[in-house]
Scaffold this motif. Structure first.
Motif, PDB file in Angstrom:
ATOM      1  N   SER A  50       0.687  -1.251   0.072  1.00 41.59           N
ATOM      2  CA  SER A  50      -0.299  -0.319   0.063  1.00 41.59           C
ATOM      3  C   SER A  50       0.942   1.080   0.126  1.00 41.59           C
ATOM      4  CB  SER A  50      -1.124  -0.440   1.228  1.00 41.59           C
ATOM      5  OG  SER A  50      -2.454   1.430   1.460  1.00 41.59           O
ATOM      6  N   LEU A  51       2.183   1.599   0.749  1.00 37.61           N
ATOM      7  CA  LEU A  51       2.632   2.537   0.311  1.00 37.61           C
ATOM      8  C   LEU A  51       3.800   2.635  -0.449  1.00 37.61           C
ATOM      9  CD1 LEU A  51       4.408   2.157   4.307  1.00 37.61           C
ATOM     10  CD2 LEU A  51       2.897   3.811   3.266  1.00 37.61           C
ATOM     11  N   SER A  52       4.317   1.535  -1.073  1.00 39.48           N
ATOM     12  CA  SER A  52       4.905   1.341  -2.005  1.00 39.48           C
ATOM     13  C   SER A  52       3.756   2.862  -3.209  1.00 39.48           C
ATOM     14  CB  SER A  52       5.108   0.450  -2.596  1.00 39.48           C
ATOM     15  OG  SER A  52       5.566   0.315  -4.480  1.00 39.48           O
ATOM     16  N   LEU A  53       2.455   2.291  -3.544  1.00 43.09           N
ATOM     17  CA  LEU A  53       1.024   2.535  -4.576  1.00 43.09           C
ATOM     18  C   LEU A  53       0.998   4.202  -4.062  1.00 43.09           C
ATOM     19  CD1 LEU A  53      -0.789  -0.141  -4.729  1.00 43.09           C
ATOM     20  CD2 LEU A  53       0.741   0.524  -6.508  1.00 43.09           C
ATOM     21  N   LEU A  54       1.024   4.193  -2.891  1.00 43.57           N
ATOM     22  CA  LEU A  54       0.446   5.769  -2.100  1.00 43.57           C
ATOM     23  C   LEU A  54       1.357   6.635  -2.762  1.00 43.57           C
ATOM     24  CD1 LEU A  54      -1.138   4.397   1.125  1.00 43.57           C
ATOM     25  CD2 LEU A  54      -1.992   6.082  -0.721  1.00 43.57           C
ATOM     26  N   ARG A  55       2.660   6.200  -2.227  1.00 43.72           N
ATOM     27  CA  ARG A  55       3.649   7.150  -2.881  1.00 43.72           C
ATOM     28  C   ARG A  55       3.614   7.160  -4.105  1.00 43.72           C
ATOM     29  NH1 ARG A  55       7.688   4.007   1.340  1.00 43.72           N
ATOM     30  NH2 ARG A  55       7.078   5.379   3.279  1.00 43.72           N
ATOM     31  N   ARG A  56       3.559   6.798  -5.473  1.00 43.81           N
ATOM     32  CA  ARG A  56       3.660   6.753  -6.127  1.00 43.81           C
ATOM     33  C   ARG A  56       2.435   7.395  -7.197  1.00 43.81           C
ATOM     34  NH1 ARG A  56       3.659   1.236  -9.322  1.00 43.81           N
ATOM     35  NH2 ARG A  56       3.745  -0.342  -7.503  1.00 43.81           N
ATOM     36  N   THR A  57       1.652   7.727  -6.047  1.00 42.54           N
ATOM     37  CA  THR A  57       0.113   8.579  -6.288  1.00 42.54           C
ATOM     38  C   THR A  57      -0.209   9.817  -5.381  1.00 42.54           C
ATOM     39  OG1 THR A  57      -1.386   7.860  -4.538  1.00 42.54           O
ATOM     40  CG2 THR A  57      -1.374   7.131  -6.816  1.00 42.54           C
ATOM     41  N   SER A  58       0.907   9.999  -4.519  1.00 41.40           N
ATOM     42  CA  SER A  58       1.171  11.451  -3.663  1.00 41.40           C
ATOM     43  C   SER A  58       0.483  11.881  -2.538  1.00 41.40           C
ATOM     44  CB  SER A  58       1.996  12.122  -4.217  1.00 41.40           C
ATOM     45  OG  SER A  58       3.174  12.390  -5.976  1.00 41.40           O
ATOM     46  N   ASN A  59       0.295  10.935  -2.192  1.00 42.66           N
ATOM     47  CA  ASN A  59      -1.001  10.752  -1.148  1.00 42.66           C
ATOM     48  C   ASN A  59      -0.409  10.821   0.090  1.00 42.66           C
ATOM     49  OD1 ASN A  59      -3.505  10.525   0.615  1.00 42.66           O
ATOM     50  ND2 ASN A  59      -4.528   9.902  -1.206  1.00 42.66           N
ATOM     51  N   ARG A  60      -0.748  11.921   0.496  1.00 38.18           N
ATOM     52  CA  ARG A  60       0.982  12.058   2.155  1.00 38.18           C
ATOM     53  C   ARG A  60      -0.671  11.932   2.801  1.00 38.18           C
ATOM     54  NH1 ARG A  60       2.707  17.031   2.466  1.00 38.18           N
ATOM     55  NH2 ARG A  60       4.293  16.273   4.196  1.00 38.18           N
ATOM     56  N   TYR A  61      -1.886  12.096   2.326  1.00 40.47           N
ATOM     57  CA  TYR A  61      -2.160  11.683   3.733  1.00 40.47           C
ATOM     58  C   TYR A  61      -2.877  10.623   3.545  1.00 40.47           C
ATOM     59  CZ  TYR A  61      -7.174  11.500   5.491  1.00 40.47           C
ATOM     60  OH  TYR A  61      -7.857  10.964   6.310  1.00 40.47           O
ATOM     61  N   LEU A  62      -2.562   9.103   3.008  1.00 37.55           N
ATOM     62  CA  LEU A  62      -2.967   7.728   3.390  1.00 37.55           C
ATOM     63  C   LEU A  62      -1.568   7.666   3.733  1.00 37.55           C
ATOM     64  CD1 LEU A  62      -6.332   7.562   0.546  1.00 37.55           C
ATOM     65  CD2 LEU A  62      -5.619   6.731   3.031  1.00 37.55           C
ATOM     66  N   GLU A  63      -0.774   7.895   3.232  1.00 36.96           N
ATOM     67  CA  GLU A  63       0.664   7.700   3.234  1.00 36.96           C
ATOM     68  C   GLU A  63       1.025   7.341   4.971  1.00 36.96           C
ATOM     69  OE1 GLU A  63       5.593   8.598   2.704  1.00 36.96           O
ATOM     70  OE2 GLU A  63       3.770   9.412   1.067  1.00 36.96           O
ATOM     71  N   ALA A  64       0.603   8.748   5.616  1.00 38.68           N
ATOM     72  CA  ALA A  64       0.881   8.793   6.949  1.00 38.68           C
ATOM     73  C   ALA A  64       0.122   7.369   8.183  1.00 38.68           C
ATOM     74  CB  ALA A  64       0.285  10.172   7.202  1.00 38.68           C
ATOM     75  N   HIS A  65      -1.613   7.236   7.106  1.00 37.08           N
ATOM     76  CA  HIS A  65      -2.268   6.800   7.518  1.00 37.08           C
ATOM     77  C   HIS A  65      -1.554   4.554   7.381  1.00 37.08           C
ATOM     78  CE1 HIS A  65      -5.552   8.745   9.762  1.00 37.08           C
ATOM     79  NE2 HIS A  65      -5.543   9.059   8.697  1.00 37.08           N
ATOM     80  N   ALA A  66      -1.019   4.836   6.495  1.00 38.53           N
ATOM     81  CA  ALA A  66      -0.455   3.884   6.236  1.00 38.53           C
ATOM     82  C   ALA A  66       0.555   3.244   7.048  1.00 38.53           C
ATOM     83  CB  ALA A  66      -0.190   3.168   4.548  1.00 38.53           C
ATOM     84  N   LEU A  67       1.054   4.235   7.464  1.00 37.70           N
ATOM     85  CA  LEU A  67       2.710   4.102   7.770  1.00 37.70           C
ATOM     86  C   LEU A  67       2.575   3.632   9.495  1.00 37.70           C
ATOM     87  CD1 LEU A  67       5.069   6.781   6.313  1.00 37.70           C
ATOM     88  CD2 LEU A  67       5.237   5.112   7.104  1.00 37.70           C
ATOM     89  N   SER A  68       1.610   4.394   9.807  1.00 35.83           N
ATOM     90  CA  SER A  68       1.298   4.273  10.849  1.00 35.83           C
ATOM     91  C   SER A  68       0.920   2.582  11.031  1.00 35.83           C
ATOM     92  CB  SER A  68      -0.372   5.385  11.308  1.00 35.83           C
ATOM     93  OG  SER A  68      -0.621   5.082  13.573  1.00 35.83           O
TER      94      SER A  68
END
Length: 1018
Positions: A833-851
């Motif tokens: 999920s993090l890999s995909l989110l970083r490609r879409t530049s969605n920092r909001y969901l990236e932060a949630h996935a990191l947590s």
């Protein structure tokens, strides 16, 4: 005791002897300063407290003389007036500064402040009942009779009443603690005296019943109840409340008397709202009416809600009177003042009681998730929040009794002031309201108001002033508008203005009602508009079309088809003419009478096409600006929102996230009104698009507004046969219900959305609905069902090559897998999920996935990596302004610290998370943070704190139906209890829940239970 005594006659004792403080007025000055010891008291406030509404001509000189003599007393007593705990503290001194006067003295030396401090200490968490008893006895021992005894005046009377209420609250707390240590006899003796002094204070009678019952004197307890019931029926026409009835049943049951339940920590300190609007400048007259309101409230008793209903024709000054009196009386209501304009005669849409309750509950500190959905439930919660608090509630501009009744408190600690054009006869008959019929201003007062507003010219033309007052029907609103015209034309004699208005009144009969004061108002309005430039007059007409409570320059520009700078100048022109008024530095509102007049003029003078074009420009502008704000805050989701409409009106600069959030928060009432208007007045697509545009903002804590806006969008979509629009609105409704912990309505709306998306063959919509159904089932502990929904969504997103959707489904699937103990699988999905989110530049969901990844790594005992991911998530979440996610990351970081043995850090993280969860209205999160606090406390060797936190978490989890947090709370309670029996009970409950959920914690609980009992559990 050396120090100042206010809880009885006002005295100063030094070295065991009283000091001569002089006459009553000087003692009142001293008391007025000591009441705010250490704080500034303005000279005007002192004068009002000491001399009231009728100060002598040389009052300031008299005040200075009293102050000088008080200073001399303080200097003479200085060696003895130092704080009890600080021998180096400065002696008491009375200083003067820009803020007025300040009496600097240790609060330990002022009995009323010492009393409050002792009571606060006793009510704090921790400590034994015996210690609480001793502290409260010391507090009550400070009372020597009636507070401020012998001091005259309204301020002394109000303050005396407030302090007596505080004494009663302290006595009740002492009685509960005393009963728990077996002091039934002393409680009976003390409360018998107080019940005789305060026969209508029901809690005192209930406490006496409980003490008599505990002392084995059941017949006397029953007699106490019978006497209470008779007093309430005879004097108030009411019956005993739920607590009294419950105690009565306990006595009747014949069992032995019991002490009150164990003491609990004090609840969170409530917010103290101060919502009164600014007073009208130049307020004149109404002395008798103000005195009447003072008298009504002064006659209040502790068990009767005082309701004053101010009625009168439009424009007569009801609001100005209510606000004026409320500001004068606010010291009587130390727990706050609530105000709402119910817009009862708004030509578009009056405020409902349900909407007003949301505002009040929010102002009282109730989080969005805790605001009930139904009006009756909201009213009940509101009555609970204000119970026992000394508050003033101003209900302005009510249309009907039905609009008012749900907003009335249930206990006599509050006062209510209602204004209405209606006589509110039902409120008088049923609720015992005191009606005040507001007539036209007396001739002298109308003349005085014009002189104040017009200035020296009025003194030179007294006959013209009298004529102008008569032409304005002595209505304050009309007088202010006419006075502004006179000020705007300084070269025109007042007599000429009188002739102009007389001619206007002859030619204009807008209401066709001879002698009706409103005819005069309409004539003054018309006359005022004739003096304005044509563009300002047109702007006034079009502003009447706006459905919201106020506007800014951009909205005005959209309505008038001009630029913001021109609109701002026009708004200033209208404000100077008193045709609109500022609600803050950049927003303007309109009196409901002026709004009705503007709307009627727009209907009469603007073509239907022009009116519709103005509203199209306004609503397109609102949609475009909302889209700009959302694009700033959530740029990666822009493709999920409808395209912004083209608009000729410039959009404000919302490129800064703080500015974007501020605009959305400020405009939310107007956007909610727009939603209702467009959905029901022929613009359904605007309502549908607004719902989709605001979706992400509304899921960030605006649950109640979300239900309204998405509900209007659903209805509008159904009306025009738009199943996809309806399904999207249903998703918004489902998520709002989910965040409110209303899981069954959430599932129902999401299932309806899924059905509609399938019928429309909208695959993206189907995937969205499936993901959200998975979230609901995860919260309900239906993990296998949640996995099924999320795996279906993942297949659909991959078929669509929707990377953002795929990442979302993977992240949520990983969350469920973690709870099922599939930690490696969960971590793998989160990394995808993090890999995909970083490609879409969605920092909001990236932060949630990191947590989420950090939480899984705690389970895998990868604490360094977990801490790093939670810290990174926290940084990102703060950057994007996501307070929901920030709370989650803090909770996750707290769990890491607990595992590492860093107990203070863990506690601090969980406390911060708890604060955010409460502010966000996330009750499930609140239970998580409380459980986290309990686990941190137990690990730190504080089992009592752990029991407190886990008990509160369990209460919330049971209330919202969260089985995972219930199980976690039971597990924590079992580990913290010293009693093997209680520990076994909680382990059994936790084991049952974890087994039903299929969670791996069941194995740990089974082992702990076996160790505790020496048996195996299966």
């Amino acid at each position: 005791m050396t120090g100042f005594r206010l809880l009885g006659p006002v005295e100063l004792w030094v070295a065991g002897r009283p000091v001569d403080l002089g006459p009553a007025k000087r003692r009142t000055v001293l008391a007025a300063l000591l009441a705010d010891a250490g704080g500034w008291v303005a000279a005007e406030t002192l004068i009002d407290r000491v001399w009231g509404e009728d100060p002598p001509a040389q009052v300031r000189s008299t005040l200075y003389a009293h102050v000088a003599r008080i200073r001399r007393v303080l200097v003479d007593s200085a060696p003895h007036l130092r704080g009890a705990d600080d021998d180096t503290a400065a002696a008491a001194s009375l200083v003067r500064g820009p803020g007025g006067y300040r009496l600097d003295v240790s609060r330990d030396l002022v009995d009323v402040h010492r009393f409050r401090g002792l009571v606060g200490r006793a009510r704090g968490a921790g400590g034994s009942d015996a210690g609480r008893v001793a502290t409260l006895r010391e507090a009550m021992g400070l009372w020597r009779g009636e507070p401020l005894a012998g001091l005259p005046g309204a301020w002394a009377a109000r303050t005396r009443e407030t302090w007596l209420h505080q004494r009663i609250d302290a006595v009740l707390a002492w009685a509960d603690a005393e009963l728990r240590v077996g002091g039934q006899v002393v409680v009976v003796d003390t409360l018998s005296v107080l019940v005789a002094e305060h026969p209508l204070v029901e809690p005192l009678a209930v406490a006496l019943m409980r003490a008599l019952h505990a002392a084995g004197r059941a017949p006397e307890a029953l007699a106490c109840y019978t006497a209470l019931r008779k007093r309430l029926a005879d004097e108030l026409g009411t019956t005993p409340g739920a607590e009294a009835r419950r105690e009565h049943r306990a006595v009747l049951s014949g069992g032995a008397g019991t002490a009150p339940p164990p003491s609990r920590p004090s609840p969170r300190v409530g917010v103290i709202p101060a919502q009164l609007p600014m007073e009208a400048t130049g307020f004149t007259g109404r002395e008798e009416e103000l005195a009447h309101l003072d008298k009504v409230v002064a006659a209040d008793r502790a068990t009767a809600v005082v309701i004053s209903a101010v009625s009168g024709t439009a424009g007569v000054g009801k609001t100005a009177l209510a606000v004026r009196w409320a500001h004068r009386a606010r010291d009587r209501f130390p727990d706050g003042q609530l105000y709402v304009n119910l817009r009862g005669y708004d030509p578009d849409r009056p405020m409902t009681a349900a909407e007003a309750l949301v505002r009040f509950l929010t102002a009282l500190g109730v989080s969005g998730q805790d605001v009930p959905l139904e009006e009756d439930d909201r009213a009940a919660r509101y009555r609970t929040e204000v119970a026992g608090r000394r508050m003033l509630i101003v209900l302005d501009n009510a249309a009907t009794v039905e609009q008012v009744r749900p907003l009335l408190p249930g206990t006599g600690s509050c006062a209510v002031l209602v204004t209405s054009r209606d006589s509110l006869a039902g409120l008088v008959a049923r609720e015992g309201a005191h009606r005040l019929d507001l007539d036209l201003l007396p001739v002298d007062a109308a003349r005085t108001l014009l002189r104040r507003l017009v200035g020296p010219r009025a003194e030179a033309e007294p006959d013209a002033v009298d004529a102008l007052a008569a032409q304005c029907a002595r209505l304050p609103l009309a007088l202010r508008v006419a006075a502004e015209l006179a000020v705007a034309r300084p070269g025109t004699p007042l007599a000429d203005l009188v002739d102009e208005l007389a001619d206007q009144q002859r030619r204009l009969d807008l209401l066709g009602a001879d002698g009706d004061p409103r005819t005069a108002v309409a004539a003054v309005f018309s006359w005022s508009l004739r003096q304005l430039p044509a563009d300002a007059a047109r702007a006034f007409r079009l502003l009447g079309l706006h459905p919201g409570p106020d506007v800014d320059a951009y909205a005005a520009a959209a309505l008038t088809d001009t630029g913001p700078a021109d609109a701002r100048r026009t708004l200033d022109v209208l404000a100077r003419a008193h045709l609109i008024q500022r609600t803050d530095t950049a927003r303007y509102g309109m009196h409901d009478l002026l709004r009705a007049y503007a709307t009627r003029l727009a209907t009469a003078e603007e073509t239907p096409g022009a009116r519709e074009a103005a509203l199209d420009r306004l609503f397109d502008h609102c949609l475009a600006t909302a889209a700009a704000a959302m694009d700033c805050l959530h740029p990666a989701e822009a493709h999920l929102r409808p395209a912004a409409p083209e608009t000729v009106t410039p959009v404000p600069d919302l490129s800064d996230p703080d500015a974007a959030r501020a605009w959305l928060d400020t405009e939310r009432p107007g956007l909610t009104a727009m939603s209702a208007h467009t959905a029901t007045r022929g613009r359904p697509t605007h309502a549908i698009r607004l719902s989709s545009t605001l979706y992400r903002h509304l899921v960030s804590g605006q649950h109640t507004d979300g239900l309204t806006i998405h509900g209007h969008a659903r209805d509008a979509a159904r009306e025009i046969g738009d199943p996809v629009g309806e399904a999207r609105a249903l998703i918004g409704l489902g998520i709002a219900y989910w965040q409110l912990a209303r899981h069954e309505p959430a599932r129902r709306h999401l299932q309806q959305a899924l059905t509609l998306f399938r019928q429309a063959d909208d695959v993206t919509g189907q995937a969205r609905a499936l993901v959200n159904l998975g979230l609901v089932d995860e919260r309900l502990g239906r993990f296998l069902s949640a996995v099924e929904y999320l795996e279906q969504a993942l297949v659909l997103y991959r078929r669509l090559d929707d990377r953002l959707g795929e990442a979302t489904a993977l992240k949520d699937l990983a969350s469920v897998e973690s709870q099922l103990g599939r930690y490696d699988q969960s971590a793998g999905h989160l990394r995808q999920s993090l890999s995909l989110l970083r490609r879409t530049s969605n920092r909001y969901l990236e932060a949630h996935a990191l947590s989420d990844l950090g939480a899984v790594e705690v389970r895998l005992d990868q604490l360094d990596s977990a801490a790093g991911h939670q810290q990174l998530a926290l940084t990102l979440l703060r950057e994007v302004g996501d307070r929901y996610g920030e709370a989650g990351a803090l909770h996750g970081l707290g769990l890491v610290h607990t595992r590492r043995g860093r107990h203070p850090d863990a506690t601090e993280c969980h406390r911060q998370a708890l604060t955010l969860y409460r502010e966000n209205g996330d009750r499930d999160g609140e239970a998580r943070a409380l459980n986290g606090l309990g686990e941190a406390a137990r690990a730190a060797g504080r089992p009592t704190d752990a029991l407190t936190h886990h008990t509160e978490a369990l209460t919330i989890a049971e209330d919202i139906g969260s089985p995972t947090q219930q199980a976690r709370a039971h597990s924590g309670l079992a580990a913290a209890h010293h009693s093997p029996t209680l520990a076994a009970h909680h382990y059994h409950r936790a084991l049952t829940l974890y087994t039903q959920l299929g969670m791996p914690e069941a194995d740990t609980i089974r082992t702990n239970l076996a160790d505790l009992t020496g048996t195996s559990s299966f």
